[in-house]
Write an enzyme that holds these catalytic residues in place. Structure first.
Site, PDB file in Angstrom:
ATOM      1  N   ASP A  86       7.544  -0.583   8.115  1.00  9.62           N
ATOM      2  CA  ASP A  86       6.885   0.132   9.209  1.00  9.62           C
ATOM      3  C   ASP A  86       7.078  -0.435  10.611  1.00  9.62           C
ATOM      4  O   ASP A  86       7.426   0.269  11.534  1.00  9.62           O
ATOM      5  CB  ASP A  86       5.376   0.193   8.950  1.00  9.62           C
ATOM      6  CG  ASP A  86       5.014   0.727   7.568  1.00  9.62           C
ATOM      7  OD1 ASP A  86       5.913   1.032   6.777  1.00  9.62           O
ATOM      8  OD2 ASP A  86       3.808   0.839   7.301  1.00  9.62           O
TER       9      ASP A  86
ATOM     10  N   GLU B 252       0.202  -8.984  -1.150  1.00 11.22           N
ATOM     11  CA  GLU B 252       1.049  -7.916  -0.616  1.00 11.22           C
ATOM     12  C   GLU B 252       2.352  -8.500  -0.057  1.00 11.22           C
ATOM     13  O   GLU B 252       3.428  -7.960  -0.281  1.00 11.22           O
ATOM     14  CB  GLU B 252       0.287  -7.173   0.485  1.00 11.22           C
ATOM     15  CG  GLU B 252       1.017  -5.965   1.033  1.00 11.22           C
ATOM     16  CD  GLU B 252       0.189  -5.202   2.069  1.00 11.22           C
ATOM     17  OE1 GLU B 252      -0.862  -5.724   2.493  1.00 11.22           O
ATOM     18  OE2 GLU B 252       0.604  -4.101   2.459  1.00 11.22           O
TER      19      GLU B 252
END
Ligand code: DGY
Length: 418
Positions: free
Chosen positions: A160, A388
């Site tokens: 992103d 993550e």
């Protein structure tokens, strides 16, 4: 409890009755490329559940073949932007953009893990959906047959807020009509997440697409952000190779020929992203018509598609990066001024990217570096659990915890070690 059992438990705990959320609260729906990795992870111990992961994702597929980035199977207030912002008017609600297409690669692997009768039948049912999805990529994102697909939103690249997108994003206005009520920064430290101005641009793009009525040709023409991402193109090329194998078994000779034609075009086009000066594969800004001069982890992914021509140089680059970080592979060149070790895709190590790079290095004859990348990944997860992502300088696990795809990669790496 062994890490293997813990990894299985993470997948079970994130199971929402047939599909898996990436992690509780931060990502409460089904994500496209997350689920592809999760399916491969499930395939190591529960192939029937692996098929269900893929089948649930395909419930969100559009008639034109698009497999959306997010399928909103059940409501949740924990995430922004929800279905009301996307406004695609479908059931189940979905977002209107896509993500790196790992799915055909995952399906082929799930089939290999369980090539019994049930697996064959479930694959036969899925194959036409994968075929249509790859046709969608070609028609919607490469209508002139250049061999490179365009991505229209940083979320589509999966990476992103990579600094590779900074200049292309500068072109995107920050004005939005949507009230931006982020939830992510309530779940994890804002220092690990994209900035507010990034979100303004991300949402502006969603509004531009919504105004086209989610029409692929109009989206392509209207988007102020249009890049040929190395990661997406390399992953798609690899997925086409896997789809070709599936087409030979489940499709027609005409379909196999069609896929082989795309593969030949894509291989040639991917090679044009190699930059001799920086000795790296670079993304291309399709609006400015120029390469984006920043080395990132995506630049190693052509190896995952078996593109071996520069394998030795890429292994040397990893060797060099490895001297300035504790764990490979940082998502951004650690020597670059825009490298940020804690902020999402601007520096941290991601287990899924590492797995693809290690698999690619092995495929391209760079065994020693493949072992190193796989070993670093195992070391991070062994020490910190299923985070993550990880700080490449300290190895600290950051972002969300108990992450499905990190657990899946642990299971895959264990299987390869055995
Ligand atoms: C997010 O919301 O952070 C996701 O990366 C979008 O896919």
């Amino acid at each position: 409890m062994s890490r293997r059992e813990e990894a299985r438990q993470v997948l079970r705990a994130n199971d929402r009755g047939g599909y898996t959320v990436p992690t509780d609260r931060l990502y409460p729906f089904q994500w496209n490329w997350d689920s592809a990795f999760v399916a491969m992870g499930f395939a190591t111990f529960d192939p029937a559940r692996a098929w269900s992961e893929i089948e649930w994702l395909l419930r969100g597929q559009w008639e034109d073949g698009l497999i959306p980035q997010i399928v909103f199977h059940a409501p949740s207030d924990d995430y922004f932007p929800g279905p009301e912002v996307w406004g695609v008017g479908r059931s189940p609600p979905t977002s209107g953009i896509t993500q790196p297409p790992v799915l055909a690669t995952a399906a082929r692997r799930v089939l290999a893990a369980a090539a019994h009768e049930e697996g064959e039948a479930r694959m036969a049912a899925i194959y036409p959906r994968l075929r249509d999805n790859h046709r969608w990529w070609a028609a919607a994102r490469d209508p002139h047959g250049t061999g490179l697909v365009a991505t229209l939103h940083p979320w589509e690249t999966g990476m992103d807020n990579s600094p590779a997108w900074d200049r292309a994003l500068d072109r995107v206005p920050t004005a939005t009509r949507t009230d931006i009520r982020r939830r992510d920064t309530g779940h994890v430290d804002p220092a690990f997440r994209p900035r507010a101005i990034d979100y303004q641009r991300f949402i502006h793009l969603v509004e531009v697409f919504c105004d086209t009525g989610w029409d692929p040709a109009r989206m392509l023409a209207a988007s102020p952000f249009r890049v040929a991402d190395v990661g997406t193109n390399a992953i798609l090329l690899r997925a086409e190779q896997d789809l070709l194998d599936l087409a030979i078994r489940f499709g027609t000779p005409e379909e196999a020929a069609e896929i082989a034609g795309r593969i030949a075009r894509m291989e040639a086009a991917l090679e044009r992203l190699w930059d001799g000066r920086l000795s790296h594969y670079l993304a291309r800004d399709l609006i400015a018509g120029e390469p984006i001069p920043l080395r990132g982890s995506a630049g190693f992914l052509p190896l995952f598609a078996g593109q071996a021509r520069h394998a030795a140089e890429l292994a040397e680059r990893l060797e060099e990066w490895g001297r300035s970080v504790r764990a490979l592979v940082p998502s951004t060149d650690p020597g670059h001024p825009l490298f940020e070790p804690l902020r999402y895709w601007r520096g941290p190590v991601w287990a899924v990217v590492n797995w693809m790079i290690a698999e690619g290095l092995r495929r391209c004859g760079q065994e020693a570096m493949a072992d190193r990348v796989a070993g670093d990944t195992r070391g991070l997860i062994a020490a910190e659990g299923f985070s993550e992502y990880f700080d490449p300088l300290t190895g600290q696990g950051i972002g969300g915890g108990t992450f499905s795809w990190t657990a899946a990669i642990w299971l895959l790496l264990e299987g390869e070690e055995a």
